[in-house]
Write a protein that holds these residues in place. Structure first.
Motif, short mmCIF file in Angstrom:
data_model
loop_
_atom_site.label_atom_id
_atom_site.label_comp_id
_atom_site.label_asym_id
_atom_site.label_seq_id
_atom_site.Cartn_x
_atom_site.Cartn_y
_atom_site.Cartn_z
N PHE A 186 1.25 9.94 7.59
CA PHE A 186 0.02 9.24 7.25
C PHE A 186 0.22 7.72 7.18
CE2 PHE A 186 -1.05 13.53 6.23
CZ PHE A 186 -2.41 13.62 6.50
N GLU A 237 0.87 -1.19 0.00
CA GLU A 237 0.00 0.00 0.00
C GLU A 237 0.90 1.24 0.00
OE1 GLU A 237 -2.67 0.21 3.34
OE2 GLU A 237 -4.06 1.53 2.29
N VAL A 290 -13.64 2.88 3.88
CA VAL A 290 -12.99 2.65 2.57
C VAL A 290 -11.48 2.51 2.80
CG1 VAL A 290 -12.40 3.74 0.36
CG2 VAL A 290 -14.75 3.76 1.17
N SER A 291 -10.93 3.40 3.62
CA SER A 291 -9.50 3.37 3.89
C SER A 291 -9.10 2.05 4.53
CB SER A 291 -9.12 4.55 4.80
OG SER A 291 -7.79 4.42 5.21
N GLU A 300 -4.37 8.15 10.55
CA GLU A 300 -4.41 9.50 9.96
C GLU A 300 -4.39 10.47 11.13
OE1 GLU A 300 -6.16 10.60 6.53
OE2 GLU A 300 -5.62 8.70 5.60
N GLY A 307 -7.85 11.81 12.15
CA GLY A 307 -8.98 10.96 11.83
C GLY A 307 -9.49 11.21 10.42
N PHE A 308 -10.67 10.67 10.16
CA PHE A 308 -11.26 10.77 8.81
C PHE A 308 -12.43 11.73 8.83
CE2 PHE A 308 -9.10 6.72 9.04
CZ PHE A 308 -8.48 6.62 7.80
N GLU A 309 -12.81 12.22 7.65
CA GLU A 309 -13.90 13.20 7.64
C GLU A 309 -15.28 12.53 7.70
OE1 GLU A 309 -13.98 15.79 4.29
OE2 GLU A 309 -14.65 14.24 2.91
N ARG A 369 -1.03 -0.40 5.45
CA ARG A 369 -1.33 0.61 6.49
C ARG A 369 -2.16 -0.01 7.61
NH1 ARG A 369 -4.33 5.51 4.37
NH2 ARG A 369 -3.42 6.83 5.97
N GLU A 382 -15.47 7.28 4.65
CA GLU A 382 -14.07 7.47 4.26
C GLU A 382 -13.18 6.54 5.08
OE1 GLU A 382 -11.57 11.05 5.29
OE2 GLU A 382 -11.84 11.48 3.16
N LEU A 437 -9.08 -0.81 2.07
CA LEU A 437 -7.87 -0.79 1.24
C LEU A 437 -6.70 -1.41 1.99
CD1 LEU A 437 -7.95 2.75 -0.43
CD2 LEU A 437 -8.43 0.56 -1.51
#
Lengths: 349, 234
Positions: free
Chosen positions: A81, A67, A144-145, A132, A135-137, A89, A141, A148
């Motif tokens: 990140f 990744e 999905v991250s 992150e 965090g994520f928004e 990740r 999101e 992956l």
């Protein structure tokens, strides 16, 4: 004539250790299998595992990054990140049960739980809480991250030749209702601690060994050619919930992990153990490889461990090794979620 | 309008197109091209861009028709081509934070933007930036980003990030791209002219991986003029 008389000098403390400078103590590892520069090596685990990946890349070995950071992202932001820290990740995988959990998600046997942590309008992944910085928004999101990361983890397991896993902790936090494990205690990085739901488990030898063997056998079914190299992180606990002094808890945890690693490496032919823990922690090295906080491993220690790694490989399997590149082996820049617990020391006491 | 084009080997495609189309446009273009590795080895002072690198000076002299230095005061607009700037392809699944940081990194760390920051101090006219072409499908370099999305969002983010320097971006021309906007179509890469030795050479099939041809240059030319509000001569 007794059996000791024919032994090599490395089996005797005096010539192998006492009469040598600590930097000359050598042949500490007799590798079971070759790790060549072209072989794909995936690395996961506790904080110390990061040094192994970087050292492999620094020697032009084939450290597998399933990744990668997006093209154009700077080195500093890639690290911030969590790209290129481990082979995917995943963040830190401190325990063998957490590794088993990631494997179960990768195989599709189990779906990742739907739990999401919210803090200040941002969303955090309970299984990668620091992946992150803010965090994520959105929940979507974040999910999905994570998917992956699971895909990339699976790819790395399926395609790598060698999996390096650094065992870090025995202490763990579970969701008692869902039966799943968190890498960090809920409420530390994000989330909210619920004493009814969140259960502390200090895993014992039997539990850790069982999880590791079952997980490694599962991985081997996915990738029959795979070899596994276990290490134990020499980095002490940041904090303990065991009720014992943190120094005592550290020694107990590491001793259990070390015993499991040795036992599993003895039992399974495709598993080996590399003694980075001993190189950093044992008495002849006099704690010289630690930073002043006596916890973080300093760059000299990291380099010494990795020099031993490559020289032992070279002794057993003479290879034309690629030239060493200059790499920043600084210990302070290892990404270690567990250190966040430092922020809670002395709180309310 | 006098337009100065500064860039790397990717200027060759634009120059090839310009040679055929110059009569159709009410502008004059001067080209200063040199290989990407040395093209940004320049200094700028009081509107003069110059270099101590003899190789670069030689390239500029040949490509501009005799000039070893760029006197920005002679030009109304500046066009930067290539100079190691790639249009960032954002793969699916990246968080908004990562996207924002990535775009910002592209600005902070690329030679193009340090070059523009330097030039901007003494040039107030419009600056148009044209990225190098996207790689073709099957290229090893193109496989790094496997799922691209938000082409328009990327352009918007780039323009926002570049607004401080008043940069106008021309993205890779859509007509030259595959339908998924990930690759340059092969017909826009074959017969790419080279910049070998400072000579624009349109007869050679230079490099189908990285460099585009005259047809691509023609599309870029139109994008540049559109950004600058220039229409063809009736």
């Amino acid at each position: 004539m007794n059996p000791y008389e024919t032994l090599d000098e490395i089996f005797f403390w005096s010539p192998a250790v006492a009469k040598k400078s600590m930097f000359d103590i050598n042949r500490l590892w007799d590798p079971k299998f070759k790790i060549g520069p072209k072989m794909k090596v995936a690395t996961y685990g506790s904080c110390f595992a990061q040094h192994i990946g970087r050292a492999l890349a620094g020697r032009n070995f084939n450290w597998m990054i399933a990744e990668p950071a997006p093209q154009g992202l700077s080195k500093d932001n890639s690290k911030k990140f969590n790209y290129g820290i481990f082979s995917a990740r995943t963040g830190n995988i401190y325990t063998t049960t957490l590794l088993a959990q990631w494997v179960s998600w990768a195989t599709g046997d189990v779906s990742p739980p739907g739990e999401v942590w919210e803090k200040g309008g941002r969303y955090y992944d309970p299984f990668r809480p620091n992946i992150e910085p803010n965090g994520f928004e959105s929940r979507e999101e974040m999910k999905v991250s994570r998917s992956l990361a699971v895909e990339a983890f699976k790819k790395s397991i399926l395609e790598c030749d060698v999996l390096v896993f650094t065992m870090g902790l025995t202490e763990s936090w579970f969701n008692a209702e869902g039966g799943y494990e968190y890498p960090m205690c809920p409420g530390t990085v994000a989330g909210e601690f619920d004493e009814k739901k969140h259960q502390f488990v200090n895993q014992d030898y039997t539990q850790i060994r069982k999880a590791l063997v079952s997980c490694l056998r599962g991985i081997k079914k996915l990738n029959p050619k795979l070899k596994v190299l276990l290490t134990v992180s020499p980095v002490p606990l940041t904090a303990t919930m065991s009720g014992k002094h943190v120094l005592v808890a550290t020694m107990e945890s590491k001793s259990i992990l070390r015993a499991v690693a040795g036992s599993v490496a003895s039992e399974l032919r495709f598993v080996d153990y590399f003694p980075s823990y001993e190189i950093i922690n044992s008495a002849p090295y006099k704690g010289a490889f630690f930073e002043p906080n006596m916890r973080s491993v300093n760059p000299v220690g990291v380099n010494h461990v990795m020099d031993q790694f490559f020289s032992c490989l070279q002794d057993k399997f003479p290879l034309k090794l690629p030239e060493k590149r200059i790499v920043d082996a600084g210990s302070d820049d290892a990404v270690c979620e567990e250190e966040l617990l430092n922020a809670f020391q002395g709180g309310g006491k | 309008m006098n337009i100065c084009v500064i860039g790397s080997s990717h200027v060759a495609a634009l120059k090839a197109a310009w040679d055929n189309e110059a009569a159709a446009w009410p502008v004059r273009m001067t080209f200063f091209a040199a290989p990407g590795g040395i093209a940004s080895k320049v200094k700028s002072s009081e509107g003069i861009i110059c270099s101590t690198d003899n190789r670069l000076k030689e390239f500029w002299k040949k490509t501009s028709g005799g000039e070893e230095k760029v006197n920005l005061r002679r030009y109304d607009a500046l066009v930067i081509v290539g100079l190691q700037f790639s249009f960032p392809l954002l793969r699916a699944g990246l968080s908004r934070q990562v996207r924002e940081v990535l775009i910002s990194d592209v600005f902070c760390f690329s030679k193009t933007f340090s070059f523009i920051s330097m030039v901007r101090k003494s040039f107030s006219g419009p600056i148009v930036v044209c990225p190098r072409p996207l790689y073709p499908e099957g290229s090893k370099a193109a496989t790094r980003e496997d799922l691209v999305e938000s082409f328009d969002d990327t352009l918007e983010a780039l323009e926002e990030e570049g607004s401080g320097l008043q940069i106008l971006f021309t993205p890779p021309p859509l007509k030259a791209l595959s339908t998924d906007r990930r690759f340059t179509r092969p017909e826009y890469l074959s017969g790419a002219p080279s910049l070998k030795g400072g000579e624009f050479n349109a007869d050679k099939d230079f490099d189908r991986e990285a460099h585009a041809n005259e047809a691509y240059g023609s599309l870029v030319l139109r994008e540049i003029f559109e950004k600058l509000g220039i229409s063809q001569i009736d």
